[in-house]
Design a protein around this motif. Structure first.
Motif, PDB file in Angstrom:
ATOM      1  N   CYS A  82       0.805  -1.228   0.000  1.00 42.20           N
ATOM      2  CA  CYS A  82       0.000   0.000   0.000  1.00 42.20           C
ATOM      3  C   CYS A  82       0.833   1.271   0.000  1.00 42.20           C
ATOM      4  CB  CYS A  82      -0.958  -0.005   1.190  1.00 42.20           C
ATOM      5  SG  CYS A  82      -2.273  -1.221   1.020  1.00 42.20           S
ATOM      6  N   ASN A  83       2.070   1.187   0.472  1.00 48.79           N
ATOM      7  CA  ASN A  83       2.923   2.375   0.432  1.00 48.79           C
ATOM      8  C   ASN A  83       3.695   2.500  -0.867  1.00 48.79           C
ATOM      9  OD1 ASN A  83       3.037   3.990   3.142  1.00 48.79           O
ATOM     10  ND2 ASN A  83       2.924   1.845   3.754  1.00 48.79           N
ATOM     11  N   LEU A  84       3.991   1.376  -1.496  1.00 48.92           N
ATOM     12  CA  LEU A  84       4.817   1.425  -2.698  1.00 48.92           C
ATOM     13  C   LEU A  84       4.027   1.477  -3.998  1.00 48.92           C
ATOM     14  CD1 LEU A  84       7.735  -0.907  -1.627  1.00 48.92           C
ATOM     15  CD2 LEU A  84       7.723   1.576  -1.817  1.00 48.92           C
ATOM     16  N   ILE A  85       2.767   1.045  -3.977  1.00 45.50           N
ATOM     17  CA  ILE A  85       1.944   1.218  -5.179  1.00 45.50           C
ATOM     18  C   ILE A  85       1.789   2.707  -5.522  1.00 45.50           C
ATOM     19  CG2 ILE A  85      -0.440   1.064  -6.040  1.00 45.50           C
ATOM     20  CD1 ILE A  85      -0.570  -1.761  -4.994  1.00 45.50           C
ATOM     21  N   PRO A  86       1.485   3.586  -4.525  1.00 45.12           N
ATOM     22  CA  PRO A  86       1.432   5.015  -4.855  1.00 45.12           C
ATOM     23  C   PRO A  86       2.788   5.564  -5.304  1.00 45.12           C
ATOM     24  CG  PRO A  86       0.270   4.584  -2.809  1.00 45.12           C
ATOM     25  CD  PRO A  86       1.009   3.335  -3.149  1.00 45.12           C
ATOM     26  N   VAL A  87       3.883   5.064  -4.722  1.00 50.66           N
ATOM     27  CA  VAL A  87       5.217   5.503  -5.144  1.00 50.66           C
ATOM     28  C   VAL A  87       5.449   5.128  -6.603  1.00 50.66           C
ATOM     29  CG1 VAL A  87       7.701   5.181  -4.809  1.00 50.66           C
ATOM     30  CG2 VAL A  87       6.201   5.401  -2.831  1.00 50.66           C
ATOM     31  N   LEU A  88       5.083   3.890  -6.957  1.00 47.06           N
ATOM     32  CA  LEU A  88       5.223   3.438  -8.345  1.00 47.06           C
ATOM     33  C   LEU A  88       4.368   4.278  -9.278  1.00 47.06           C
ATOM     34  CD1 LEU A  88       6.289   1.365 -10.388  1.00 47.06           C
ATOM     35  CD2 LEU A  88       4.351  -0.099  -9.796  1.00 47.06           C
ATOM     36  N   ALA A  89       3.128   4.554  -8.859  1.00 49.35           N
ATOM     37  CA  ALA A  89       2.218   5.337  -9.704  1.00 49.35           C
ATOM     38  C   ALA A  89       2.729   6.757  -9.922  1.00 49.35           C
ATOM     39  CB  ALA A  89       0.831   5.368  -9.070  1.00 49.35           C
ATOM     40  N   THR A  90       3.232   7.380  -8.848  1.00 48.20           N
ATOM     41  CA  THR A  90       3.735   8.750  -8.978  1.00 48.20           C
ATOM     42  C   THR A  90       5.018   8.794  -9.810  1.00 48.20           C
ATOM     43  OG1 THR A  90       4.879   8.509  -6.847  1.00 48.20           O
ATOM     44  CG2 THR A  90       2.717   9.572  -6.822  1.00 48.20           C
ATOM     45  N   LYS A  91       5.840   7.768  -9.698  1.00 52.70           N
ATOM     46  CA  LYS A  91       7.061   7.714 -10.509  1.00 52.70           C
ATOM     47  C   LYS A  91       6.710   7.587 -11.989  1.00 52.70           C
ATOM     48  CE  LYS A  91      11.403   5.190 -11.183  1.00 52.70           C
ATOM     49  NZ  LYS A  91      12.219   6.422 -11.200  1.00 52.70           N
ATOM     50  N   MET A  92       5.735   6.715 -12.297  1.00 50.76           N
ATOM     51  CA  MET A  92       5.311   6.531 -13.684  1.00 50.76           C
ATOM     52  C   MET A  92       4.686   7.807 -14.240  1.00 50.76           C
ATOM     53  SD  MET A  92       3.714   2.668 -13.415  1.00 50.76           S
ATOM     54  CE  MET A  92       3.230   2.626 -15.157  1.00 50.76           C
ATOM     55  N   ALA A  93       4.008   8.574 -13.364  1.00 51.40           N
ATOM     56  CA  ALA A  93       3.355   9.814 -13.792  1.00 51.40           C
ATOM     57  C   ALA A  93       4.298  11.006 -13.764  1.00 51.40           C
ATOM     58  CB  ALA A  93       2.141  10.089 -12.911  1.00 51.40           C
ATOM     59  N   GLY A  94       5.508  10.816 -13.238  1.00 54.61           N
ATOM     60  CA  GLY A  94       6.476  11.903 -13.171  1.00 54.61           C
ATOM     61  C   GLY A  94       6.166  12.930 -12.104  1.00 54.61           C
ATOM     62  N   ILE A  95       5.470  12.506 -11.040  1.00 53.84           N
ATOM     63  CA  ILE A  95       5.100  13.407  -9.952  1.00 53.84           C
ATOM     64  C   ILE A  95       6.140  13.325  -8.833  1.00 53.84           C
ATOM     65  CG2 ILE A  95       3.349  13.952  -8.204  1.00 53.84           C
ATOM     66  CD1 ILE A  95       1.295  12.661 -10.086  1.00 53.84           C
ATOM     67  N   ILE A 210      15.265   3.746  -2.932  1.00 54.40           N
ATOM     68  CA  ILE A 210      14.323   2.729  -3.425  1.00 54.40           C
ATOM     69  C   ILE A 210      13.584   3.184  -4.668  1.00 54.40           C
ATOM     70  CG2 ILE A 210      13.923   1.879  -1.072  1.00 54.40           C
ATOM     71  CD1 ILE A 210      11.120   3.267  -1.317  1.00 54.40           C
ATOM     72  N   TYR A 211      13.931   4.379  -5.163  1.00 56.47           N
ATOM     73  CA  TYR A 211      13.114   4.992  -6.216  1.00 56.47           C
ATOM     74  C   TYR A 211      13.538   4.533  -7.609  1.00 56.47           C
ATOM     75  CZ  TYR A 211       9.767   8.633  -7.575  1.00 56.47           C
ATOM     76  OH  TYR A 211       8.654   9.311  -8.039  1.00 56.47           O
ATOM     77  N   ASP A 212      13.516   3.217  -7.810  1.00 55.86           N
ATOM     78  CA  ASP A 212      13.745   2.666  -9.141  1.00 55.86           C
ATOM     79  C   ASP A 212      12.763   1.520  -9.344  1.00 55.86           C
ATOM     80  OD1 ASP A 212      15.249  -0.053  -8.569  1.00 55.86           O
ATOM     81  OD2 ASP A 212      16.179   1.446  -7.277  1.00 55.86           O
ATOM     82  N   TYR A 213      12.442   1.252 -10.590  1.00 59.44           N
ATOM     83  CA  TYR A 213      11.393   0.280 -10.894  1.00 59.44           C
ATOM     84  C   TYR A 213      11.670  -1.126 -10.360  1.00 59.44           C
ATOM     85  CZ  TYR A 213       9.119   3.722 -13.905  1.00 59.44           C
ATOM     86  OH  TYR A 213       8.466   4.843 -14.358  1.00 59.44           O
ATOM     87  N   PRO A 214      12.899  -1.664 -10.504  1.00 65.40           N
ATOM     88  CA  PRO A 214      13.147  -3.019  -9.989  1.00 65.40           C
ATOM     89  C   PRO A 214      12.936  -3.132  -8.483  1.00 65.40           C
ATOM     90  CG  PRO A 214      14.858  -2.395 -11.542  1.00 65.40           C
ATOM     91  CD  PRO A 214      14.068  -1.162 -11.274  1.00 65.40           C
ATOM     92  N   THR A 215      13.436  -2.155  -7.716  1.00 65.89           N
ATOM     93  CA  THR A 215      13.301  -2.198  -6.259  1.00 65.89           C
ATOM     94  C   THR A 215      11.844  -2.093  -5.831  1.00 65.89           C
ATOM     95  OG1 THR A 215      15.477  -1.175  -5.978  1.00 65.89           O
ATOM     96  CG2 THR A 215      13.997  -1.118  -4.087  1.00 65.89           C
ATOM     97  N   ILE A 216      11.122  -1.156  -6.441  1.00 69.05           N
ATOM     98  CA  ILE A 216       9.712  -0.974  -6.101  1.00 69.05           C
ATOM     99  C   ILE A 216       8.914  -2.226  -6.457  1.00 69.05           C
ATOM    100  CG2 ILE A 216       7.622   0.361  -6.568  1.00 69.05           C
ATOM    101  CD1 ILE A 216       9.425   2.774  -7.131  1.00 69.05           C
ATOM    102  N   SER A 217       9.142  -2.769  -7.648  1.00 70.77           N
ATOM    103  CA  SER A 217       8.398  -3.947  -8.104  1.00 70.77           C
ATOM    104  C   SER A 217       8.682  -5.160  -7.227  1.00 70.77           C
ATOM    105  CB  SER A 217       8.761  -4.261  -9.562  1.00 70.77           C
ATOM    106  OG  SER A 217       8.426  -3.179 -10.409  1.00 70.77           O
ATOM    107  N   LEU A 218       9.948  -5.366  -6.874  1.00 66.64           N
ATOM    108  CA  LEU A 218      10.306  -6.493  -6.022  1.00 66.64           C
ATOM    109  C   LEU A 218       9.690  -6.353  -4.636  1.00 66.64           C
ATOM    110  CD1 LEU A 218      14.062  -7.092  -6.967  1.00 66.64           C
ATOM    111  CD2 LEU A 218      12.129  -8.638  -7.384  1.00 66.64           C
ATOM    112  N   SER A 219       9.667  -5.120  -4.115  1.00 64.67           N
ATOM    113  CA  SER A 219       9.103  -4.875  -2.784  1.00 64.67           C
ATOM    114  C   SER A 219       7.597  -5.130  -2.778  1.00 64.67           C
ATOM    115  CB  SER A 219       9.396  -3.439  -2.343  1.00 64.67           C
ATOM    116  OG  SER A 219      10.793  -3.216  -2.243  1.00 64.67           O
TER     117      SER A 219
END
Length: 240
Positions: A82-95, A210-219
């Motif tokens: 629940c904490n990293l899905i928003p991080v992933l979404a904001t990273k993909m959106a460039g926020i 942790i702000y990279d796609y592999p780390t976020i996805s694995l977490s």
């Protein structure tokens, strides 16, 4: 009976949405919080027909050590997901999420987190989920209560998807342990850790670790595995 439960759900959800809309517009944190709790009490009373003696019947809780282990797995997994899905979404959106403010410090926030955990568990699990389970079964009790729980967070910073996932996990914990105390403790632990993580995520240097796609996805994947592990552990207890 089935029609009545859906009508009750509609009234219940409407009260929450209208009430939470107005409380979200209040500027004072404490007045907003107390008003928020008041709306939950009012909505809860509609489900029990304004008679606190009409709480939905539930089974007697029976504590087992494996319940605790399962809950720890599930909440750690929930925190990651629940904490990293928003991080992933904001990273993909460039926020840039480091710009999001923390309203008050953690020490001041603890009383709010404690009260909201207690009130939400009593309202959404002990009353709402239990009432749905008693009428429509445990599966609908979990999914429908989680859906309403998510909709009720539409005006919050939590997000609908994390709230829905959290609602599913917490309802599952409640039904498999029959203990509102365990679900309150689990909810409180999640809230405190999440609020602390929000503060950490404001720090760009720490976030970049942790702000990279592999780390976020694995977490996120690891979190999902832990949640699945929780269901397996709690199901073993339930099948005995």
């Amino acid at each position: 009976m089935t029609k009545n439960i859906y009508l009750n759900l509609l009234i219940f959800t409407s009260i929450l949405l209208v009430g939470f809309y107005f409380t979200s517009e209040l500027k004072n944190v404490w007045i907003s919080h107390l008003s928020h709790l008041g709306i939950m009490i009012l909505a809860g009373l509609t489900l029990v027909e304004f008679d606190k003696g009409k709480l939905p019947e539930k089974e007697k809780p029976e504590f087992k050590i494996n319940q605790f282990i399962g809950i720890v797995f599930g909440i750690i997994g929930l925190i990651a997901v629940c904490n990293l899905i928003p991080v992933l979404a904001t990273k993909m959106a460039g926020i840039d999420i480091t710009r999001h403010p923390i309203i008050i410090g953690l020490n001041q926030m603890v009383p709010i987190l404690i009260s909201i955990s207690i009130f939400e568990e009593i309202l959404f699990r002990r009353v709402l989920a239990q009432k749905i389970k008693n009428t429509l079964g445990i599966t609908k009790g979990i999914w429908i209560s989680a859906f309403v729980f998510a909709i009720a967070h539409i005006y919050s910073d939590t997000g609908i998807l994390p709230s829905f996932i959290g609602g599913v996990v917490l309802a599952y914990i409640y039904f498999k342990t029959n203990s509102i105390y365990l679900s309150v403790i689990a909810h409180l632990f999640y809230n405190i850790v999440t609020y602390y993580l929000l503060a950490v995520f404001r720090d760009k240097d720490k976030l970049e670790l942790i702000y990279d796609y592999p780390t976020i996805s694995l977490s996120i994947s690891f979190g999902i595995i832990l949640i699945v592990g929780m269901t397996k552990i709690l199901n073993k207890k339930a099948s005995r």
